[in-house]
Enzyme design. Structure first.
Site, mmCIF file in Angstrom:
data_model
loop_
_atom_site.group_PDB
_atom_site.id
_atom_site.type_symbol
_atom_site.label_atom_id
_atom_site.label_comp_id
_atom_site.label_asym_id
_atom_site.label_seq_id
_atom_site.Cartn_x
_atom_site.Cartn_y
_atom_site.Cartn_z
ATOM 1 N N VAL A 115 22.297 28.068 4.507
ATOM 2 C CA VAL A 115 23.326 29.030 4.116
ATOM 3 C C VAL A 115 23.191 29.359 2.639
ATOM 4 O O VAL A 115 23.278 28.481 1.782
ATOM 5 C CB VAL A 115 24.736 28.494 4.403
ATOM 6 C CG1 VAL A 115 25.799 29.508 3.979
ATOM 7 C CG2 VAL A 115 24.892 28.142 5.883
ATOM 8 N N ILE B 15 22.234 28.368 -3.362
ATOM 9 C CA ILE B 15 23.593 28.001 -3.765
ATOM 10 C C ILE B 15 23.977 26.699 -3.048
ATOM 11 O O ILE B 15 23.932 26.640 -1.824
ATOM 12 C CB ILE B 15 24.611 29.099 -3.397
ATOM 13 C CG1 ILE B 15 24.226 30.434 -4.016
ATOM 14 C CG2 ILE B 15 26.016 28.707 -3.858
ATOM 15 C CD1 ILE B 15 25.129 31.590 -3.602
ATOM 16 N N ASP C 179 22.495 37.786 10.571
ATOM 17 C CA ASP C 179 22.206 36.672 9.670
ATOM 18 C C ASP C 179 23.505 36.144 9.039
ATOM 19 O O ASP C 179 23.750 34.934 9.012
ATOM 20 C CB ASP C 179 21.237 37.149 8.581
ATOM 21 C CG ASP C 179 20.957 36.088 7.536
ATOM 22 O OD1 ASP C 179 20.193 35.156 7.835
ATOM 23 O OD2 ASP C 179 21.501 36.185 6.415
ATOM 24 N N LYS D 75 25.813 32.448 9.372
ATOM 25 C CA LYS D 75 26.229 31.696 8.187
ATOM 26 C C LYS D 75 27.740 31.511 8.130
ATOM 27 O O LYS D 75 28.226 30.417 7.811
ATOM 28 C CB LYS D 75 25.730 32.411 6.928
ATOM 29 C CG LYS D 75 24.219 32.389 6.775
ATOM 30 C CD LYS D 75 23.749 33.266 5.622
ATOM 31 C CE LYS D 75 22.237 33.247 5.496
ATOM 32 N NZ LYS D 75 21.749 34.177 4.447
ATOM 33 N N GLY E 31 9.041 43.610 0.421
ATOM 34 C CA GLY E 31 9.106 42.312 1.063
ATOM 35 C C GLY E 31 10.504 41.732 1.159
ATOM 36 O O GLY E 31 10.683 40.606 1.634
ATOM 37 N N THR F 53 6.311 30.361 3.286
ATOM 38 C CA THR F 53 6.744 30.457 1.888
ATOM 39 C C THR F 53 7.624 29.292 1.492
ATOM 40 O O THR F 53 7.426 28.664 0.445
ATOM 41 C CB THR F 53 7.510 31.784 1.677
ATOM 42 O OG1 THR F 53 6.646 32.874 2.023
ATOM 43 C CG2 THR F 53 7.943 31.930 0.229
ATOM 44 N N VAL F 54 8.612 28.972 2.332
ATOM 45 C CA VAL F 54 9.539 27.881 2.010
ATOM 46 C C VAL F 54 8.832 26.538 2.104
ATOM 47 O O VAL F 54 8.964 25.686 1.215
ATOM 48 C CB VAL F 54 10.764 27.915 2.939
ATOM 49 C CG1 VAL F 54 11.661 26.699 2.696
ATOM 50 C CG2 VAL F 54 11.552 29.198 2.721
ATOM 51 N N GLU G 195 12.418 42.510 6.565
ATOM 52 C CA GLU G 195 11.382 42.285 7.570
ATOM 53 C C GLU G 195 10.987 43.614 8.224
ATOM 54 O O GLU G 195 11.702 44.617 8.121
ATOM 55 C CB GLU G 195 11.909 41.327 8.641
ATOM 56 C CG GLU G 195 12.353 39.971 8.121
ATOM 57 C CD GLU G 195 11.192 39.093 7.713
ATOM 58 O OE1 GLU G 195 10.043 39.405 8.090
ATOM 59 O OE2 GLU G 195 11.430 38.099 7.007
ATOM 60 N N LYS H 204 19.628 28.518 10.029
ATOM 61 C CA LYS H 204 21.048 28.778 10.330
ATOM 62 C C LYS H 204 21.246 29.291 11.749
ATOM 63 O O LYS H 204 22.248 28.990 12.403
ATOM 64 C CB LYS H 204 21.666 29.757 9.324
ATOM 65 C CG LYS H 204 21.149 31.178 9.373
ATOM 66 C CD LYS H 204 20.080 31.374 8.358
ATOM 67 C CE LYS H 204 19.526 32.781 8.309
ATOM 68 N NZ LYS H 204 18.414 32.855 7.318
#
Length: 485
Positions: A188, A192, A257, A261, A243, A70-71, A246, A161
């Site tokens: 991160v 933003i 996660d 960060k 979605g 996706t990214v 996960e 990350k």
């Protein structure tokens, strides 16, 4: 105009017309090497060079990308959409190779003549590629690929990350040894620009605290629990169906996660490297819908926060307090207003005081925007040191706060007395006890939740209190604890 005095010639700068047109019309005969057109010091003026000077020093970077999910797909789309803008600024980013897991999967947006491969070595060892994008994720192949790319003197832009947090000292040592640039804005808080803000805008400021919502999945889940009055299990399934979560949600819901960060932000903003495995970390799996009933009555809400703050300990020495935890947040705090998958970072610094940065914390387009921003910075040569600050402070093994403690009891006489006695033993002072009617909560008296709010005390004291109370015959479940922030 000039005035001669002996062998000294004085120039009056105020008499010079410094407009572009005047400079273009000026006579280059004053060159130090008159008539020698090949001299590197011979002055020539060109309209296009003045109007659009980057064209005179165009930068072409040959890019390889590891991962095209996706990214990665969004990165390719954005590079294509902004190609003319970048080229007008002297930047040409040519994606010449992409490493994927499945060659048979249809992929839109691949540049013409771009090579697809399943072997990351074909990119990381290719001498014709000088810039590598890593969006494959994980810490196994991604680590080997990034290390190999840097060892082969390739600049790296990554959104990983977990990789950075786990292997940061080794990666920084490699980038310094091989004079490579490292961009990680996308690692991160997605879209933003918190990394560049700390690297540049706040570089000269002294950061005291970094705190915030850093995981969109858990903030979405907590927001739904609050607005819809549903439980954790139900909202997790909904998040997976949509979605947002996960199939294995552990990294999100247990706070891992956010832990990665906040470790990176502590190093960047405060200069202190922290092994992520040493950061106290609690997720949201024990948060109940009843916690939102009580937080509402307390004019507060529940948020999963990462926090790194420099505080004075009882001996008056500075130490780093760092954690990932659900927290009771007053509705007057801007952090409390953030709903859905949005992120917010709150920074407390000496010069600015409180400043807040908010935006999408995940998603293909938002994360890709940060990747592309880093690519442009690397191509321009404006990519700064990845972690410009370096400091050392001890990591606090304990911290002080006011705490929210939710007990679940098989209701009977004497429960409050037993809790009060346990508080005395743990040296914990009670601020208030809150118990909503069971018919309002929709629960039986045999499993009735109620809340104790403490005055400021140490986490270790509250832990001792909860361990003592958990053994009582009326305790239906282990007490749930979170700090009030």
């Amino acid at each position: 105009s000039t005035q001669s005095t002996g062998t000294i010639q004085r120039h009056s700068m105020s008499d010079v017309n410094w407009t572009a047109s005047a400079l273009l019309e000026s006579n280059p005969s004053s060159s130090s090497r008159n008539g020698d057109e090949l001299s590197p010091r011979h002055r020539t003026y060109d309209h296009s060079a003045i109007r659009n000077s980057p064209k005179a020093r165009r930068t072409v970077r040959r890019v390889g990308m590891l991962g095209c999910g996706t990214v990665g797909g969004a990165v390719l789309a954005q590079l294509n959409d902004r190609r003319e803008l970048f080229q007008a600024q002297g930047i040409k980013l040519e994606v010449v190779a992409v490493c994927v897991r499945d060659m048979s999967k249809p992929r839109d947006g691949l540049p013409e003549d771009c090579v697809l491969t399943t072997d990351y070595h074909a990119i990381t060892s290719d001498p014709g590629i000088d810039l590598v994008i890593e969006v494959m994720g994980g810490t196994a192949d991604a680590k080997d690929a990034v290390f190999e790319a840097i060892e082969n003197k390739k600049d790296v832009v990554t959104a990983n990350k977990a990789l950075l947090a786990e292997f940061l000292p080794e990666i920084l040592e490699l980038t310094e040894k091989h004079s490579c640039k490292l961009g990680y804005e996308a690692a991160v808080c997605g879209g933003i620009p918190i990394i560049s803000t700390l690297q540049n805008a706040l570089f000269g400021d002294k950061i005291h605290m970094i705190k915030g919502i850093m995981n969109g999945t858990t903030n979405y889940m907590l927001s739904k629990m609050e607005t819809d009055g549903v439980g954790y299990t139900e909202v997790l399934k909904e998040a997976q169906d949509l979605g947002f979560a996960e199939a294995d949600p552990t990294a999100d819901v247990e706070g891992h996660d956010v832990r990665a960060k906040i470790a990176l932000l502590a190093k960047l903003g405060l200069g202190i490297h922290v092994d992520p495995n040493l950061i106290p970390c609690r997720g949201i799996s024990q948060v109940s819908k009843f916690d939102f009933d009580y937080s509402r009555s307390l004019k507060s809400t529940v948020k999963l926060l990462g926090c790194a703050q420099i505080k004075q300990n009882l001996q008056g020495q500075a130490e780093l307090v760092i954690m990932v935890t659900p927290a009771l947040v007053k509705l007057t705090d801007p952090v409390a207003t953030i709903a859905g998958p949005t992120n917010m970072v709150h920074i407390l610094s000496e010069n600015l005081g409180d400043s807040y940065y908010t935006g999408p914390g995940a998603g293909g387009s938002a994360t890709a925007n940060s990747v592309v921003s880093d690519l442009v910075a690397v191509a321009r040569g404006s990519c700064t040191l990845p972690f410009p600050k370096d400091d050392q402070l001890p990591i606090a093994s304990d911290y002080s706060a006011s705490f929210y403690i939710r007990f679940v009891a098989n209701d009977r006489v004497g429960i409050i007395h037993e809790i009060s006695s346990a508080c005395v033993d743990a040296n914990v002072s009670i601020d208030s006890i809150v118990q909503l009617p069971v018919d309002q909560l929709g629960c039986p008296r045999s499993a009735s939740p109620f809340v104790v709010l403490t005055e400021e005390c140490r986490l270790s004291q509250v832990t001792a209190l909860c361990e003592a109370v958990a053994t009582k015959t009326w305790a239906v479940a282990a007490p749930f604890v979170m700090p009030c922030m």
